[in-house]
Every structure is written in C-alpha cells, then in structure tokens.
Design a protein around this motif. Structure first.
Motif, PDB file in Angstrom:
ATOM      1  N   TRP A 139      16.521   8.111 -32.022  1.00 21.07           N
ATOM      2  CA  TRP A 139      15.122   7.734 -32.248  1.00 21.07           C
ATOM      3  C   TRP A 139      14.420   8.763 -33.126  1.00 21.07           C
ATOM      4  O   TRP A 139      13.729   8.416 -34.090  1.00 21.07           O
ATOM      5  CB  TRP A 139      14.427   7.604 -30.897  1.00 21.07           C
ATOM      6  CG  TRP A 139      12.990   7.219 -30.928  1.00 21.07           C
ATOM      7  CD1 TRP A 139      12.473   5.963 -31.143  1.00 21.07           C
ATOM      8  CD2 TRP A 139      11.865   8.079 -30.703  1.00 21.07           C
ATOM      9  NE1 TRP A 139      11.088   6.005 -31.069  1.00 21.07           N
ATOM     10  CE2 TRP A 139      10.694   7.286 -30.796  1.00 21.07           C
ATOM     11  CE3 TRP A 139      11.738   9.435 -30.420  1.00 21.07           C
ATOM     12  CZ2 TRP A 139       9.413   7.814 -30.624  1.00 21.07           C
ATOM     13  CZ3 TRP A 139      10.464   9.969 -30.251  1.00 21.07           C
ATOM     14  CH2 TRP A 139       9.316   9.158 -30.353  1.00 21.07           C
ATOM     15  N   THR A 195      19.328   3.711 -36.356  1.00 18.83           N
ATOM     16  CA  THR A 195      18.718   2.857 -35.343  1.00 18.83           C
ATOM     17  C   THR A 195      19.687   1.782 -34.864  1.00 18.83           C
ATOM     18  O   THR A 195      19.846   1.564 -33.654  1.00 18.83           O
ATOM     19  CB  THR A 195      17.443   2.198 -35.905  1.00 18.83           C
ATOM     20  OG1 THR A 195      16.540   3.214 -36.346  1.00 18.83           O
ATOM     21  CG2 THR A 195      16.758   1.351 -34.847  1.00 18.83           C
ATOM     22  N   LEU A 221      13.649   2.168 -29.850  1.00 17.39           N
ATOM     23  CA  LEU A 221      14.454   2.001 -31.061  1.00 17.39           C
ATOM     24  C   LEU A 221      14.198   0.652 -31.717  1.00 17.39           C
ATOM     25  O   LEU A 221      14.167   0.541 -32.957  1.00 17.39           O
ATOM     26  CB  LEU A 221      15.936   2.152 -30.719  1.00 17.39           C
ATOM     27  CG  LEU A 221      16.412   3.591 -30.481  1.00 17.39           C
ATOM     28  CD1 LEU A 221      17.735   3.594 -29.723  1.00 17.39           C
ATOM     29  CD2 LEU A 221      16.557   4.345 -31.805  1.00 17.39           C
TER      30      LEU A 221
END
Length: 416
Positions: A216, A237, A262
């Motif tokens: 993240w 991601t 995310l």
C-alpha cells in the motif's frame, strides 16, 4: 554545452517555457494531457513552451507545478528567489535522529532484544498517539528511533524461524510508521530506503497484513513520483491484491481492511489517469469490502473503515476534476466519523480542493483553516494545501488575499 545535449532545468539559465517542456517530458506527460488537466488547449501549452506566450500568472504557474510534481517552484520558474517547496515540506527537527536509526548497523551491544509481542504493543501505542496528536510528526518522530533499533535487534536475535518471521512482521510495520514521518520531507532517498526495507521485511515475515501494508505504501510512493510511475503503482497494488485474495475467505478485520485500502488505491491511481469508470469501479469494490468490517473498526495505518469511504469518494472526484460532484460528495461525507486528527485534516484539504475546483474560493480557504485546526503538521506538509494558499495570496480581492496571507504565515510559506 553541446548543441545536441539536453538542457538541465536545474542548472541552465532557461526560460519558463523551456523548463516546463523539459519537466513535462521527464514526467512522461504529453501536451494534450497537461492541457486537459489545466483546462487549456494543447496549442496554448505549445505556445508557452516555445516562448510565444510568456510565463503565466502565479495561479497557473502553481497548477503547472502541481501537475508536474515540481519539488521547488524555482525549478520551474528559474527564479532562485522563489525557493518555495510545494510537495516537499520543511525538514522536521527530529528527522536526523530517525535517519540515524535507519542507517545504523544495529548490533546487540549487550542489550536484550524485546519480544515481538512487546514491540507490537509499543507500535500500537505509537499509532494511537499519532491519530490523537495535532503535531503527529513530533510525536512519532520522538518514538521512532528506539522502535527502529529495537525492532532491528529483535530480528537479529530471533531464536527460531517462527520468531524471526514474527519479528520481521513488526519491523516491517515499524518501517511503515517511519514512512508516515519521513514523507514530504527533504530526504526522498531515505523514504525509498525505508519503503524497500519495509517490503523486504514484510516478504520475509510471510504475514499477509504486513505484506499488504508495505505494498500500500509502495504504491503511493510510485504514484506520487508522477504519471510515468503509475504503471509501477498498479503492478504493486494488483500483485498484493492477488496475494491477499487467498486469505480473504477466513480473514480478520486487519487483512480485510488492507485489501480494501489497496482497492481504493487502485481507484485513486485510475482517477489520476482520468479513467472515471475504472476509478468508480474500484471505489465500489472498496466500499463493499468496508461493509465486511466490524462496525466501528478503523485500520490504524491506512484509516480504512466504513467511516472513510465518504472521504475517499471526495478524493476520487477531485482527482477527476469534477468540481460540482466533489462538492456534493464533500457535503455528504461525515467527516466527524473520522477519529484520526491527521486523517481528518487530510480530508479537509481534499474538501478545499473540491471547493476551489467549483469556484468557491472563500469556502476553500475556510476549509483549510479547519484543516489547520485539526492537525497543523498535516496541512504544513501538504502540497495541494500550499498551492491553494499561495494562489490566493495573489488574489485581486483584498479580504481573500489577507486571509490567505494569514494561512501562508502559519504554514511557513512567507518565510520561504
């Protein structure tokens, strides 16, 4: 300099348009893209870059600097007297101590390493202190050096593979807390070093939550580096989401929350690209994930929760330059449900961006004043807030100009 050499905008005496073109190309942005984000025509951008139009007024210069992620305004204007940092805030007085702890080779020195459980409890206390504090960098900056050294020592002295994995998970999340302190300070090399160490420690831990948090933060670092790094942000991601997918059926709130965070990050990057449908689709997925969390749960690192989804909707709309829609969403968002002072201040800044997009400049300034009351350190280090304030110090309306000047003084911009 040879005729075929590429000029360096940081050293060569170039005019504004040349600097703008070089910085735009370095960011991987085309003229039509920059024009669209500025609300101008591609021909206008070309005329500025070729010198047919001189340097625009300060509000437009600041918007260009924001789009090109120019660290210091003088890099764009060439005026060394205008050394105003936009996306890099001032160096905090505790930064050297944190840097020293990160860079040190931590050997035992006769000390006994604390347990991973003890470190995790200290880390939780540090996160809670950050969320409560208006001067959150001062608070966590004081705690980080000992946390970093102790976490490194615990990894080094772990007796078993299981103990070492547990220690690596805590060390990774200590580095995550460090990134919140270091971000937007004048040491980007230190930020990337901490981000990379956090990712390595997370992978060594095999802990899905630690891996998700590290990913993240890495995705944000890539995205903030500019459009040329959006693909890297997406790769991090998507890989993290794919990895977390296997754990979600039986996951606890922590893992669900980092997966939701995310998903929102994917939407945020899509919005930066101008991909409205994709951005909204990811927001919908994140909203669905938030509804699977226990009522009242609030993730300490990402702030992901049911309460944050309204704020996230505002951010998506602002990044898509949807002024009216972002204001409508800002009115609907329940900011009082955000328990973190720095996160509330960040939301107020996003609201201010919405109001400015919609032409409600007075409301934007009032909202930035509210952000300052919530957490002065958040707004002081935020490039969007700094840009809005600087724009309005040039306002033709005296009352607005005076109001912006007060904020600029509070943010340390006038001293710069």
């Amino acid at each position: 300099m040879p005729r075929d050499a590429t000029p360096d905008p940081y050293t060569d005496p170039l005019v504004f348009g040349q600097r703008m073109q070089i910085l735009r190309v370095k960011r991987g942005m085309s003229r039509p893209v920059v024009a669209g984000l500025l609300g101008m025509s591609p021909s206008w951008v070309k005329q500025v870059e070729t010198g047919q139009i001189g340097m625009p007024r300060l509000p437009v210069v600041l918007r260009i600097a924001e789009l090109l992620r120019v660290g210091n305004l003088s890099d764009l204007t060439g005026d060394q007297s205008a050394t105003i940092d936009l996306f890099i805030g001032p160096g905090h007085c505790l930064l050297p101590a944190v840097r020293e702890a990160v860079n040190a080779l931590t050997l035992s020195g006769g000390r006994e390493a604390p347990s991973a459980a003890h470190l995790a409890a200290r880390l939780a206390t540090a996160w809670n202190a950050r969320h409560r504090a208006p001067n959150h960098r001062e608070v966590i900056g004081a705690l980080l050096p000992d946390l970093i050294r102790d976490a490194q020592l615990t990894v080094r002295e772990a007796d078993s593979a299981a103990d070492r994995r547990a220690a690596q998970a805590v060390l990774s999340e200590v580095y995550s807390l460090s990134q919140f302190f270091i971000a937007y300070q004048p040491d980007s090399a230190l930020l990337w070093r901490v981000a990379e160490r956090g990712m390595v420690a997370a992978q060594e831990s095999e802990d899905p939550h630690a891996i998700g948090v590290a990913a993240w933060l890495a995705a944000q670092a890539h995205r903030d580096a500019g459009p040329g790094h959006f693909d890297a942000a997406d790769r991090v991601t998507m890989e993290a989401l794919a990895h977390l997918g296997q754990f979600l059926p039986d996951a606890d709130d922590r893992v669900r929350a980092i997966a939701g965070a995310l998903q929102f990050e994917a939407g945020y990057t899509a919005a930066r690209r101008g991909a409205k449908g994709e951005a909204q689709g990811w927001w919908d997925k994140a909203k669905s994930m938030s509804e699977k969390l226990s009522p009242g749960y609030y993730h300490p690192v990402t702030s992901f929760s049911r309460a944050i989804m309204g704020a996230h909707a505002v951010t998506i709309a602002v990044e898509l330059r949807a002024g009216g829609e972002s204001v409508r969403l800002a009115v609907e968002a329940d900011a009082t449900a955000i328990p973190s002072r720095p996160r509330l201040a960040r939301h107020r800044i996003e609201e201010a961006r919405a109001y400015q997009l919609d032409g409600q400049v007075e409301t934007a300034l009032a909202t930035l004043e509210r952000a300052h009351r919530a957490a002065p350190e958040t707004i002081r280090y935020n490039g969007y807030a700094r840009r809005i304030v600087l724009e309005e110090t040039e306002s033709r309306i005296p009352a607005r100009r005076r109001r912006a000047a007060v904020l600029a003084d509070q943010l340390g911009l006038l001293a710069a």
